[in-house]
Write a protein that holds these residues in place. Structure first.
Motif, mmCIF file in Angstrom:
data_model
loop_
_atom_site.group_PDB
_atom_site.id
_atom_site.type_symbol
_atom_site.label_atom_id
_atom_site.label_comp_id
_atom_site.label_asym_id
_atom_site.label_seq_id
_atom_site.Cartn_x
_atom_site.Cartn_y
_atom_site.Cartn_z
ATOM 1 N N MET A 254 37.294 45.758 49.351
ATOM 2 C CA MET A 254 36.763 46.942 48.667
ATOM 3 C C MET A 254 37.862 47.674 47.892
ATOM 4 O O MET A 254 37.664 48.095 46.740
ATOM 5 N N MET A 255 39.027 47.815 48.513
ATOM 6 C CA MET A 255 40.125 48.518 47.843
ATOM 7 C C MET A 255 40.682 47.696 46.684
ATOM 8 O O MET A 255 41.125 48.253 45.672
ATOM 9 N N SER A 256 40.667 46.371 46.809
ATOM 10 C CA SER A 256 41.118 45.519 45.704
ATOM 11 C C SER A 256 40.216 45.699 44.496
ATOM 12 O O SER A 256 40.691 45.807 43.359
ATOM 13 N N LEU A 257 38.906 45.731 44.730
ATOM 14 C CA LEU A 257 37.970 45.926 43.621
ATOM 15 C C LEU A 257 38.151 47.291 42.964
ATOM 16 O O LEU A 257 38.027 47.430 41.746
ATOM 17 N N ALA A 258 38.437 48.305 43.785
ATOM 18 C CA ALA A 258 38.654 49.643 43.218
ATOM 19 C C ALA A 258 39.935 49.683 42.386
ATOM 20 O O ALA A 258 39.983 50.325 41.327
ATOM 21 N N MET A 259 40.967 48.976 42.840
ATOM 22 C CA MET A 259 42.260 49.011 42.158
ATOM 23 C C MET A 259 42.281 48.135 40.912
ATOM 24 O O MET A 259 43.115 48.344 40.025
ATOM 25 N N VAL A 260 41.387 47.158 40.830
ATOM 26 C CA VAL A 260 41.367 46.266 39.671
ATOM 27 C C VAL A 260 41.173 47.048 38.379
ATOM 28 O O VAL A 260 41.764 46.718 37.342
ATOM 29 N N VAL A 261 40.360 48.105 38.413
ATOM 30 C CA VAL A 261 40.132 48.914 37.213
ATOM 31 C C VAL A 261 41.421 49.615 36.802
ATOM 32 O O VAL A 261 41.774 49.658 35.615
ATOM 33 N N VAL A 262 42.141 50.159 37.770
ATOM 34 C CA VAL A 262 43.408 50.835 37.464
ATOM 35 C C VAL A 262 44.439 49.830 36.958
ATOM 36 O O VAL A 262 45.162 50.084 35.989
ATOM 37 N N ALA A 263 44.501 48.664 37.612
ATOM 38 C CA ALA A 263 45.493 47.654 37.231
ATOM 39 C C ALA A 263 45.217 47.078 35.845
ATOM 40 O O ALA A 263 46.105 46.461 35.246
ATOM 41 N N SER A 264 44.002 47.266 35.328
ATOM 42 C CA SER A 264 43.709 46.772 33.981
ATOM 43 C C SER A 264 44.574 47.466 32.928
ATOM 44 O O SER A 264 44.734 46.958 31.814
ATOM 45 N N MET A 265 45.140 48.598 33.282
ATOM 46 C CA MET A 265 46.020 49.315 32.359
ATOM 47 C C MET A 265 47.278 48.519 32.051
ATOM 48 O O MET A 265 47.935 48.768 31.029
ATOM 49 N N ILE A 266 47.652 47.582 32.924
ATOM 50 C CA ILE A 266 48.870 46.801 32.698
ATOM 51 C C ILE A 266 48.559 45.323 32.464
ATOM 52 O O ILE A 266 49.390 44.459 32.722
ATOM 53 N N GLY A 267 47.346 45.031 32.014
ATOM 54 C CA GLY A 267 47.065 43.688 31.523
ATOM 55 C C GLY A 267 46.379 42.741 32.480
ATOM 56 O O GLY A 267 46.479 41.527 32.296
ATOM 57 N N VAL A 268 45.677 43.250 33.490
ATOM 58 C CA VAL A 268 44.988 42.361 34.430
ATOM 59 C C VAL A 268 43.805 41.666 33.769
ATOM 60 O O VAL A 268 43.553 40.492 33.987
ATOM 61 N N GLY A 269 43.044 42.370 32.969
ATOM 62 C CA GLY A 269 41.883 41.787 32.305
ATOM 63 C C GLY A 269 40.652 41.824 33.188
ATOM 64 O O GLY A 269 40.615 42.484 34.222
ATOM 65 N N GLY A 270 39.614 41.092 32.775
ATOM 66 C CA GLY A 270 38.376 41.051 33.537
ATOM 67 C C GLY A 270 37.533 42.290 33.348
ATOM 68 O O GLY A 270 37.604 42.985 32.329
ATOM 69 N N LEU A 271 36.721 42.592 34.357
ATOM 70 C CA LEU A 271 35.802 43.728 34.282
ATOM 71 C C LEU A 271 36.552 45.052 34.181
ATOM 72 O O LEU A 271 36.077 45.986 33.530
ATOM 73 N N GLY A 272 37.699 45.163 34.835
ATOM 74 C CA GLY A 272 38.473 46.404 34.782
ATOM 75 C C GLY A 272 38.902 46.748 33.373
ATOM 76 O O GLY A 272 38.866 47.915 32.964
#
Length: 304
Positions: A237-255
């Motif tokens: 659950m916490m990984s999914l929540a953080m994926v949106v924040v991590a998209s700021m540094i190039g993670v990609g995907g839904l975030g």
């Protein structure tokens, strides 16, 4: 009111005492300069150390994206059913994944799924041994608990700063930030699960001459599995929540899509990508909870 009050009390009581700004400026400069010097000196070693994570993440992401959608849905449905033994959850998984594909978010969902899978695996590999160490040593627990308190209360955006300074922009820095944010529940609940094992069971294992390692792997960990599964659930659950924040540094995907929707005020895009994240979260949550309950019932039957 405050200004009137200050006319009648000493200035020292009205003005909060602060460290001199020159001292603070020098301290910040010293810390930042030393950290940057460390990155310049050893950054290439750290990059080489995390390179296998880059390879594994790229391979898993390519596998998820390249595999035909119906095979992914079939495999996910089978995994969910085997773990939960619940037909409703399995059917709901299939229908939810079909809905994600219908709205055109299949590839981004696969990228996010690969990221969450890798983050969860790393959190398990890192968190369970640390949780075991905490359960076996009060001293280790007294040292690690304050660190976990800080990690769980630190704003998620703060994790991006040191990661970007060391590794730059990309998927692996985002992955490391997600793991740092998501691993504390895994550690805490592993520690808790082992500590909650009944003392009478441990005394029985001692009576049969079990060594500490035999007692750990044959008694404590099996009995702690339901609690450990709760830790895995929270980590996902916490990984999914953080994926949106991590998209700021190039993670990609839904975030990344959610971040773009926020920047451009695209309500529909934001809602649909948020819906896809919620679907993945519900699938993981229901499956892990059902599997944890099955483990708990099995444990009660065996040791009841």
């Amino acid at each position: 009111m405050a200004s009137v009050l200050c006319n009648y009390v000493p200035e020292l009581l009205c003005k909060f005492p602060q460290i001199d700004q020159t001292v603070m400026r020098e301290a910040r400069k010293l810390i930042d300069d030393n950290f940057k010097a460390f990155v310049r000196a050893y950054g290439y070693i750290l990059d080489a150390a995390v390179q296998p994570l880059q390879w594994f993440l790229n391979w898993l992401q390519a596998l998820f994206v390249a595999t035909p959608w119906f095979i992914i849905i079939l495999v996910m449905t089978l995994i969910v059913y085997v773990a939960s033994r619940n037909t409703k959850i399995a059917v709901g998984t299939a229908l939810s994944m079909l809905a994600i594909g219908f709205v055109g978010l299949w590839e981004d969902t696969m990228v996010t799924l690969a990221m969450v899978t890798v983050c969860t695996l790393i959190s398990i590999v890192v968190g369970i041994p640390i949780g075991i160490l905490m359960a076996r040593s009060e001293r280790v627990q007294s040292v690690i608990n304050p660190i976990l308190d800080v990690m769980q209360t630190m704003p998620s955006f703060v994790y991006l700063i040191p990661v970007v300074m060391i590794f730059g922009i990309g998927k692996v820095p985002g992955l490391i930030a997600v793991v740092m944010y998501a691993v504390p529940p895994m550690i805490r609940l592993t520690n808790l699960g082992i500590r909650l094992v009944d003392r009478e069971v441990l005394e029985a294992a001692d009576a049969f001459g079990s060594s500490p390692s035999q007692k750990l792997f044959n008694v404590q960990i099996p009995l702690a599995l339901p609690t450990v599964m709760a830790g895995i659930n929270q980590t996902i659950m916490m990984s999914l929540a953080m994926v949106v924040v991590a998209s700021m540094i190039g993670v990609g995907g839904l975030g990344k899509n959610v971040l773009q929707a926020i920047s451009n005020q695209f309500l529909t895009i934001g809602f649909l990508n948020g819906f896809a994240l919620v679907v993945i979260a519900i699938i993981f949550d229901r499956t892990s909870q059902a599997y944890g309950k099955r483990l708990q019932r099995h444990t009660e039957v065996v040791h009841g």
